[in-house]
Design a protein around this motif. Sequence first.
Motif, PDB file in Angstrom:
ATOM      1  N   CYS A  57      52.748  58.728  63.995  1.00  0.00           N
ATOM      2  CA  CYS A  57      52.842  60.093  64.527  1.00  0.00           C
ATOM      3  C   CYS A  57      54.211  60.324  65.165  1.00  0.00           C
ATOM      4  CB  CYS A  57      51.745  60.336  65.564  1.00  0.00           C
ATOM      5  SG  CYS A  57      50.081  60.169  64.878  1.00  0.00           S
ATOM      6  N   LYS A  58      54.597  61.586  65.252  1.00  0.00           N
ATOM      7  CA  LYS A  58      55.900  61.928  65.797  1.00  0.00           C
ATOM      8  C   LYS A  58      56.010  61.569  67.270  1.00  0.00           C
ATOM      9  CE  LYS A  58      56.754  65.628  62.444  1.00  0.00           C
ATOM     10  NZ  LYS A  58      56.949  67.081  62.221  1.00  0.00           N
ATOM     11  N   SER A  59      54.884  61.600  67.975  1.00  0.00           N
ATOM     12  CA  SER A  59      54.851  61.243  69.395  1.00  0.00           C
ATOM     13  C   SER A  59      53.397  60.992  69.786  1.00  0.00           C
ATOM     14  CB  SER A  59      55.433  62.362  70.260  1.00  0.00           C
ATOM     15  OG  SER A  59      54.545  63.472  70.264  1.00  0.00           O
ATOM     16  N   GLY A 110      54.890  59.661  58.421  1.00  0.00           N
ATOM     17  CA  GLY A 110      54.547  58.886  57.236  1.00  0.00           C
ATOM     18  C   GLY A 110      53.239  58.148  57.421  1.00  0.00           C
ATOM     19  N   GLY A 111      52.722  57.625  56.309  1.00  0.00           N
ATOM     20  CA  GLY A 111      51.462  56.887  56.391  1.00  0.00           C
ATOM     21  C   GLY A 111      51.146  56.168  55.094  1.00  0.00           C
ATOM     22  N   LYS A 112      50.173  55.288  55.136  1.00  0.00           N
ATOM     23  CA  LYS A 112      49.774  54.516  53.973  1.00  0.00           C
ATOM     24  C   LYS A 112      48.377  53.945  54.183  1.00  0.00           C
ATOM     25  CE  LYS A 112      51.393  50.255  53.566  1.00  0.00           C
ATOM     26  NZ  LYS A 112      50.278  49.425  54.052  1.00  0.00           N
ATOM     27  N   GLY A 113      47.782  53.485  53.100  1.00  0.00           N
ATOM     28  CA  GLY A 113      46.522  52.778  53.210  1.00  0.00           C
ATOM     29  C   GLY A 113      46.729  51.400  53.811  1.00  0.00           C
ATOM     30  N   VAL A 114      45.647  50.809  54.300  1.00  0.00           N
ATOM     31  CA  VAL A 114      45.736  49.468  54.872  1.00  0.00           C
ATOM     32  C   VAL A 114      44.685  48.568  54.229  1.00  0.00           C
ATOM     33  CG1 VAL A 114      46.660  50.262  57.079  1.00  0.00           C
ATOM     34  CG2 VAL A 114      44.197  50.040  56.791  1.00  0.00           C
ATOM     35  N   GLY A 115      44.810  47.269  54.502  1.00  0.00           N
ATOM     36  CA  GLY A 115      43.859  46.314  53.942  1.00  0.00           C
ATOM     37  C   GLY A 115      44.041  46.196  52.443  1.00  0.00           C
ATOM     38  N   LYS A 135      61.669  58.028  62.323  1.00  0.00           N
ATOM     39  CA  LYS A 135      61.796  58.750  61.055  1.00  0.00           C
ATOM     40  C   LYS A 135      61.920  57.803  59.867  1.00  0.00           C
ATOM     41  CE  LYS A 135      63.774  63.020  62.911  1.00  0.00           C
ATOM     42  NZ  LYS A 135      64.935  63.951  62.894  1.00  0.00           N
ATOM     43  N   GLN A 136      62.791  56.800  59.987  1.00  0.00           N
ATOM     44  CA  GLN A 136      62.987  55.888  58.871  1.00  0.00           C
ATOM     45  C   GLN A 136      61.750  55.027  58.619  1.00  0.00           C
ATOM     46  OE1 GLN A 136      65.526  55.792  56.687  1.00  0.00           O
ATOM     47  NE2 GLN A 136      66.288  57.600  57.770  1.00  0.00           N
ATOM     48  N   LEU A 137      61.062  54.634  59.678  1.00  0.00           N
ATOM     49  CA  LEU A 137      59.844  53.844  59.507  1.00  0.00           C
ATOM     50  C   LEU A 137      58.755  54.686  58.846  1.00  0.00           C
ATOM     51  CD1 LEU A 137      58.521  51.104  59.970  1.00  0.00           C
ATOM     52  CD2 LEU A 137      57.801  51.901  62.233  1.00  0.00           C
ATOM     53  N   GLY A 138      58.692  55.959  59.202  1.00  0.00           N
ATOM     54  CA  GLY A 138      57.730  56.850  58.564  1.00  0.00           C
ATOM     55  C   GLY A 138      58.006  57.009  57.075  1.00  0.00           C
ATOM     56  N   GLU A 181      63.449  45.906  60.764  1.00  0.00           N
ATOM     57  CA  GLU A 181      64.664  46.529  61.312  1.00  0.00           C
ATOM     58  C   GLU A 181      64.338  47.852  61.989  1.00  0.00           C
ATOM     59  OE1 GLU A 181      68.734  48.705  59.661  1.00  0.00           O
ATOM     60  OE2 GLU A 181      67.620  47.344  58.342  1.00  0.00           O
ATOM     61  N   PHE A 182      63.533  48.682  61.335  1.00  0.00           N
ATOM     62  CA  PHE A 182      63.202  49.998  61.898  1.00  0.00           C
ATOM     63  C   PHE A 182      62.305  49.865  63.128  1.00  0.00           C
ATOM     64  CE2 PHE A 182      63.618  51.665  57.287  1.00  0.00           C
ATOM     65  CZ  PHE A 182      65.007  51.716  57.421  1.00  0.00           C
TER      66      PHE A 182
END
Length: 399
Positions: free
Chosen positions: A372-374, A356-361, A311-314, A303-304
Amino acid sequence: MEFFMPGRIALFGEHSDWASISPYNIERLKNYNNNGIGKAIICTTNQGTFVKVTEQLHSNNDRLLYFSYESSTTIANTCQQPFSFTLQDIINKPIEELISSIHNYYIYIIGVLKYLLTFNHSIQQIILSSNKSLICNNFKNTLPMGKGVSSSASICVLIVRIFNKCYNLGLSIDEEMDIAFLGERLVGSECGKLDQCCAYGPNVCLVVEFKTDSSVFISKVIQLLNVDSDNNSDNIVNENNNEKLSFLLIDLKAKKNTIKILKDLNQAFMLNALDLIKSQELIENATNYLLFENQLICDKALEFIERRDVKQLGKLLDEAQNLFDKNLQPLCKEELTAPILHSILNDEYVRTLIVGGKGVGSGGDGSCIVLCKSQEEREELKKYLNNNYGMNNNLDLTL
């Protein structure tokens, strides 16, 4: 002929693929109607594995696979002397003997071919009735190893596709994925099918569901921006919103043990999980997270993404990392505590540039993805990571 296979980045939903086909989930669904499925949102990359193939004619007894590498352009620490096997060797010799002298990265080739040539009689007959040998040269790899971008799946699917095209096997993409998946598991990997989605080619974002019967359903395909495509499939979405989602995949310049992570997490999904882990709470946390909470996260993420709600996806990326740490980290603390990953995600200056961010794999200190913001902040972040952490092998991803 030249062949290419990309890697993939899981934005959301890692580990839910194998959890959906776990003994725990299959047994649970015999007693309950609610469907715990795996779900993920992944992006394929334009980085990948490159192989040149030459066909040569040989007698039936001499047909072989010959595989070599270009040391200056393939992955560091994987290069070795070229190896070759006759097709009969692959069929008849134990897999332990076949892989005994091959680097870990390339044993997947043998696993895939062992499965291809021994578990499907019709395919075996097509290949053995030909007088072709395949001379393969892995002349370039642009995927980093052990960084959560499916370098092993890339080589597995690529080998299946090479045999599919060179021997006219007529395999569909789903069939290529199945063979690559089962071949990789044949040499000890406890992967699911999320990784093999690289078979769909570079530069697409896929919404994927993983069923208990091992089938994979692609519910939506979103083209990455700035990539031309002539694929007009009905389920491809060409987004018109001008707001761009500027992701950065960060190579954390550290090591992780994917095999250990998968082995430890899989224990919570075995029928004898309580004997292995000794904690019902840890088991319930892990299974509920991967089979139920994860579906809700992926639905929100889609959805985001479609709304281009940065912002919401972050916030959702941060939430997903927190849930991962709460529900999965206790099962493999040695690998999933991931101090380098968390130092980047919690860096005060980094937080001024990202939402926002997270690990992957599989998790751990391999790679992370941040939103990133932009695009301007993304460029600034790359400079900062290079200057302050020596992290310079990063990948832009724009949706």
